[in-house]
Design a protein around this motif. Structure first.
Motif, mmCIF file in Angstrom:
data_model
loop_
_atom_site.group_PDB
_atom_site.id
_atom_site.type_symbol
_atom_site.label_atom_id
_atom_site.label_comp_id
_atom_site.label_asym_id
_atom_site.label_seq_id
_atom_site.Cartn_x
_atom_site.Cartn_y
_atom_site.Cartn_z
ATOM 1 N N ALA A 10 0.819 -1.207 0.000
ATOM 2 C CA ALA A 10 0.000 0.000 0.000
ATOM 3 C C ALA A 10 0.856 1.263 0.000
ATOM 4 N N VAL A 11 1.910 1.266 0.810
ATOM 5 C CA VAL A 11 2.797 2.435 0.881
ATOM 6 C C VAL A 11 3.527 2.646 -0.440
ATOM 7 N N ILE A 12 4.090 1.571 -0.992
ATOM 8 C CA ILE A 12 4.858 1.690 -2.240
ATOM 9 C C ILE A 12 3.955 2.132 -3.394
ATOM 10 N N VAL A 13 2.779 1.497 -3.511
ATOM 11 C CA VAL A 13 1.843 1.868 -4.582
ATOM 12 C C VAL A 13 1.374 3.310 -4.390
ATOM 13 N N GLY A 14 1.096 3.693 -3.150
ATOM 14 C CA GLY A 14 0.660 5.059 -2.874
ATOM 15 C C GLY A 14 1.713 6.083 -3.272
ATOM 16 N N LEU A 15 2.976 5.813 -2.928
ATOM 17 C CA LEU A 15 4.060 6.729 -3.282
ATOM 18 C C LEU A 15 4.212 6.832 -4.804
ATOM 19 N N LEU A 16 4.120 5.707 -5.490
ATOM 20 C CA LEU A 16 4.250 5.714 -6.943
ATOM 21 C C LEU A 16 3.100 6.469 -7.602
ATOM 22 N N LEU A 17 1.895 6.335 -7.067
ATOM 23 C CA LEU A 17 0.746 7.060 -7.609
ATOM 24 C C LEU A 17 0.912 8.567 -7.430
ATOM 25 N N VAL A 18 1.404 8.964 -6.265
ATOM 26 C CA VAL A 18 1.627 10.390 -6.016
ATOM 27 C C VAL A 18 2.677 10.940 -6.979
ATOM 28 N N LEU A 19 3.768 10.186 -7.173
ATOM 29 C CA LEU A 19 4.812 10.618 -8.101
ATOM 30 C C LEU A 19 4.298 10.680 -9.536
ATOM 31 N N ALA A 20 3.470 9.702 -9.914
ATOM 32 C CA ALA A 20 2.900 9.690 -11.264
ATOM 33 C C ALA A 20 1.989 10.902 -11.476
ATOM 34 N N PHE A 21 1.204 11.222 -10.454
ATOM 35 C CA PHE A 21 0.323 12.388 -10.534
ATOM 36 C C PHE A 21 1.146 13.671 -10.621
ATOM 37 N N ASP A 22 2.202 13.734 -9.839
ATOM 38 C CA ASP A 22 3.123 14.870 -9.855
ATOM 39 C C ASP A 22 3.685 15.058 -11.264
ATOM 40 N N LEU A 23 4.169 13.978 -11.865
ATOM 41 C CA LEU A 23 4.761 14.038 -13.196
ATOM 42 C C LEU A 23 3.720 14.459 -14.230
ATOM 43 N N TRP A 24 2.505 13.935 -14.119
ATOM 44 C CA TRP A 24 1.444 14.266 -15.071
ATOM 45 C C TRP A 24 1.073 15.744 -14.989
ATOM 46 N N ILE A 25 0.971 16.264 -13.769
ATOM 47 C CA ILE A 25 0.608 17.667 -13.580
ATOM 48 C C ILE A 25 1.675 18.581 -14.176
ATOM 49 N N VAL A 26 2.936 18.268 -13.901
ATOM 50 C CA VAL A 26 4.027 19.143 -14.314
ATOM 51 C C VAL A 26 4.297 19.036 -15.807
ATOM 52 N N ASP A 27 4.229 17.830 -16.376
ATOM 53 C CA ASP A 27 4.641 17.619 -17.760
ATOM 54 C C ASP A 27 3.525 17.739 -18.790
ATOM 55 N N ARG A 28 2.285 17.959 -18.351
ATOM 56 C CA ARG A 28 1.220 18.098 -19.348
ATOM 57 C C ARG A 28 1.407 19.414 -20.115
ATOM 58 N N VAL A 43 6.686 21.245 -2.445
ATOM 59 C CA VAL A 43 7.527 21.021 -1.266
ATOM 60 C C VAL A 43 6.645 20.949 -0.022
ATOM 61 N N GLY A 44 5.706 21.917 0.104
ATOM 62 C CA GLY A 44 4.777 21.895 1.232
ATOM 63 C C GLY A 44 3.926 20.642 1.249
ATOM 64 N N PHE A 45 3.507 20.201 0.063
ATOM 65 C CA PHE A 45 2.673 19.005 -0.041
ATOM 66 C C PHE A 45 3.421 17.767 0.435
ATOM 67 N N TYR A 46 4.656 17.598 -0.040
ATOM 68 C CA TYR A 46 5.421 16.404 0.335
ATOM 69 C C TYR A 46 5.833 16.415 1.805
ATOM 70 N N VAL A 47 6.162 17.589 2.338
ATOM 71 C CA VAL A 47 6.495 17.675 3.758
ATOM 72 C C VAL A 47 5.254 17.340 4.596
ATOM 73 N N THR A 48 4.102 17.876 4.193
ATOM 74 C CA THR A 48 2.848 17.573 4.899
ATOM 75 C C THR A 48 2.534 16.088 4.838
ATOM 76 N N LEU A 49 2.772 15.498 3.672
ATOM 77 C CA LEU A 49 2.529 14.070 3.497
ATOM 78 C C LEU A 49 3.393 13.257 4.457
ATOM 79 N N ALA A 50 4.654 13.661 4.596
ATOM 80 C CA ALA A 50 5.563 12.970 5.515
ATOM 81 C C ALA A 50 5.100 13.128 6.965
ATOM 82 N N VAL A 51 4.657 14.333 7.331
ATOM 83 C CA VAL A 51 4.178 14.577 8.698
ATOM 84 C C VAL A 51 2.934 13.738 8.990
ATOM 85 N N VAL A 52 2.013 13.686 8.027
ATOM 86 C CA VAL A 52 0.795 12.879 8.202
ATOM 87 C C VAL A 52 1.156 11.409 8.362
ATOM 88 N N PHE A 53 2.105 10.932 7.548
ATOM 89 C CA PHE A 53 2.535 9.536 7.665
ATOM 90 C C PHE A 53 3.124 9.276 9.049
#
Length: 329
Positions: A10-28, A43-53
């Motif tokens: 779940a963690v690995i798939v979740g991280l990959l999905l977030v990265l894929a979404f990140d790439l899609w948003i930036v590269d479209r 940066v704020g999003f990823y730091v918040t994600l780490a804090v929530v985890f």
């Protein structure tokens, strides 16, 4: 801490999905430069994600595991900031157009994430079977700390590693970039572009950095799940941090000293805890709360002193320039 397979997945798939979404948003759309607004948001999003985890880990596994995660995350993130100096030099050396730099960083970081995962698995298995490796890791971190101090100010000297030298020699490549393409066909023959070469440079260089950071986090926790997640969350926001910090990287003049102190502290901690586990009476066991405090306070002091010195040097430089202009006038 025993983590079921579904939680790992779940963690690995979740991280990959977030990265894929990140790439899609930036590269479209058309390639464009990474804006400060985008960098700040991610940066704020990823730091918040780490804090929530970390909070979820606290609720499900207890404060000790959460403390280990936060200590590991801050350490890896701090080491990653130092790595950005080298990434900046690599980007400059390969003359990567700014609009393509975020893609280079993402692919390089994905490569590093996979390789670090393998490194962590091997390291965890080795430590579980050979306890004497704690002494080796501890001494290695102390040695690295000394080298960081000795090499302070020599960050512009980044030698090419063996993989990169092989790639540049063995792979037929174009002299110029072809948009963001990594390969291109010319007269029926396939060539790689400098884009692929620089991606290899970023990925393999970050793997070399893992030789410092992986032993460092194993000095804070031997739990493979915490080691992996702390590394993953630190790496995920690295490319946005690269653009957010920008010129600030050059102002963190004492960063190497702060990181050297942290690595030295963790190295000593590793050796003391290995001695404690061997029932040496005088060797104390350092609580994770103490480690977390030392790491956090060190980075705050390092950053403040760096910015103060940078501001003082800038003011002094302006005064010299003004004085010189006055004399010429």
């Amino acid at each position: 801490m025993i983590i079921p397979a579904w939680a790992w997945a779940a963690v690995i798939v979740g991280l990959l999905l977030v990265l894929a979404f990140d790439l899609w948003i930036v590269d479209r759309g058309e390639p464009r430069e990474f804006s400060m607004r985008q960098a700040s948001f991610w940066v704020g999003f990823y730091v918040t994600l780490a804090v929530v985890f970390g909070i979820v880990l606290w609720a499900t596994a207890g404060p000790t595991s959460a403390g280990e995660f936060f200590a590991g995350y801050i350490t890896e993130y701090s080491l990653s900031v130092d790595n950005l100096f080298v990434f900046y030099i690599i980007m400059t050396r390969f003359a990567v157009p700014r609009m393509y730099q975020h893609k280079v960083l993402l692919v390089g970081i994905l490569m590093a994430l996979v390789m670090r995962g393998i490194f962590i698995a091997v390291g965890a298995a080795a430590l579980a079977n050979f306890s004497w490796l704690f002494y080796v890791f501890g001494l290695f971190l102390i040695y690295t700390a000394v080298q960081l101090v000795r090499q302070h100010g020599q960050e512009d000297d980044v030698p090419e590693n063996a993989v990169l030298r092989w790639a540049r020699r063995a792979l037929p490549h174009t002299d110029d970039y072809v948009g963001s393409k990594v390969t291109v066909k010319i007269n029926g023959k396939r060539f790689v572009t400098p884009m692929l070469i620089v991606m290899i440079a970023i990925g393999t260089t970050d793997l070399l950095f893992a030789l410092d950071s992986i032993p460092a986090i194993f000095g804070l926790t031997t739990d493979p799940f915490i080691v992996f997640t702390a590394n993953a969350f630190a790496l995920m926001g690295l490319r946005q941090l690269y653009f957010l910090l920008g010129g600030l990287l050059q102002r963190l003049v004492y960063l190497s000293y702060g990181l050297a102190f942290i690595l030295g502290f963790i190295g000593v901690k590793l050796i003391l805890e290995a001695l404690h586990s061997s029932h040496v009476s005088w060797a104390p066991e350092i609580p994770i709360a103490v480690s977390l405090s030392v790491i956090g306070v060190t980075m705050v002091i390092t950053t403040v002193l760096s910015l103060v010195k940078s501001r003082r040097d800038t003011r002094k430089g302006n005064e010299i320039t003004t004085s010189a202009e006055a004399k010429q006038g």
